[in-house]
Design an enzyme around this catalytic site. Structure first.
Site, PDB file in Angstrom:
ATOM      1  N   CYS A  34       9.394 -53.384 -25.051  1.00  0.00           N
ATOM      2  CA  CYS A  34       9.317 -53.255 -26.518  1.00  0.00           C
ATOM      3  C   CYS A  34       8.418 -52.075 -26.901  1.00  0.00           C
ATOM      4  CB  CYS A  34       8.785 -54.583 -27.077  1.00  0.00           C
ATOM      5  SG  CYS A  34       8.245 -54.532 -28.794  1.00  0.00           S
ATOM      6  N   CYS A  37       5.573 -52.863 -29.259  1.00  0.00           N
ATOM      7  CA  CYS A  37       4.570 -53.651 -28.532  1.00  0.00           C
ATOM      8  C   CYS A  37       3.637 -52.729 -27.755  1.00  0.00           C
ATOM      9  CB  CYS A  37       5.235 -54.626 -27.556  1.00  0.00           C
ATOM     10  SG  CYS A  37       6.289 -55.853 -28.337  1.00  0.00           S
TER      11      CYS A  37
END
Length: 109
Positions: A34, A37
């Protein structure tokens, strides 16, 4: 941090409750694939240093810990959940500046 080491703990299903059940804990539910992230990484390091002694900052990889992801109803990541003495008190989804996360922590400390 001058040492280049993160103060953010990586937790899993085996050690999560021991940390989250006591005090104020900001949990980052994330995954290595991600992009947003990964962008949160340095922000969380900054927050962890700023709130040291007030709250702990931890990360939970949702791919490796599906039961925790299910327990906290993780639908989008990054998901940041603030837990106080084992009880969720706030949550935000997406990338947020360190100042907003510090404010969220201090508002619940």
């Amino acid at each position: 941090m001058s040492s280049g080491e993160s103060t953010v703990l990586q937790l899993g299903e085996s050690d999560f409750a021991a940390v989250a059940d006591e005090g104020l804990v900001l949990v980052d539910f994330w995954a290595p694939w991600c992009g947003p992230c990964r962008a949160m990484g340095p922000i969380l390091d900054e927050v962890a240093e700023a709130v040291d002694g007030v709250a702990r900052v931890v990360k939970v990889n949702v791919d490796n810990n599906p039961e925790l992801a299910k327990q906290y109803r993780v639908q989008s990541i990054p998901l940041l959940v603030l837990i106080k003495d084992g009880v969720e008190v706030d949550r935000v989804v997406g990338v947020h500046p360190a100042s907003a996360l510090r404010e969220m922590i201090h508002a619940n400390s």
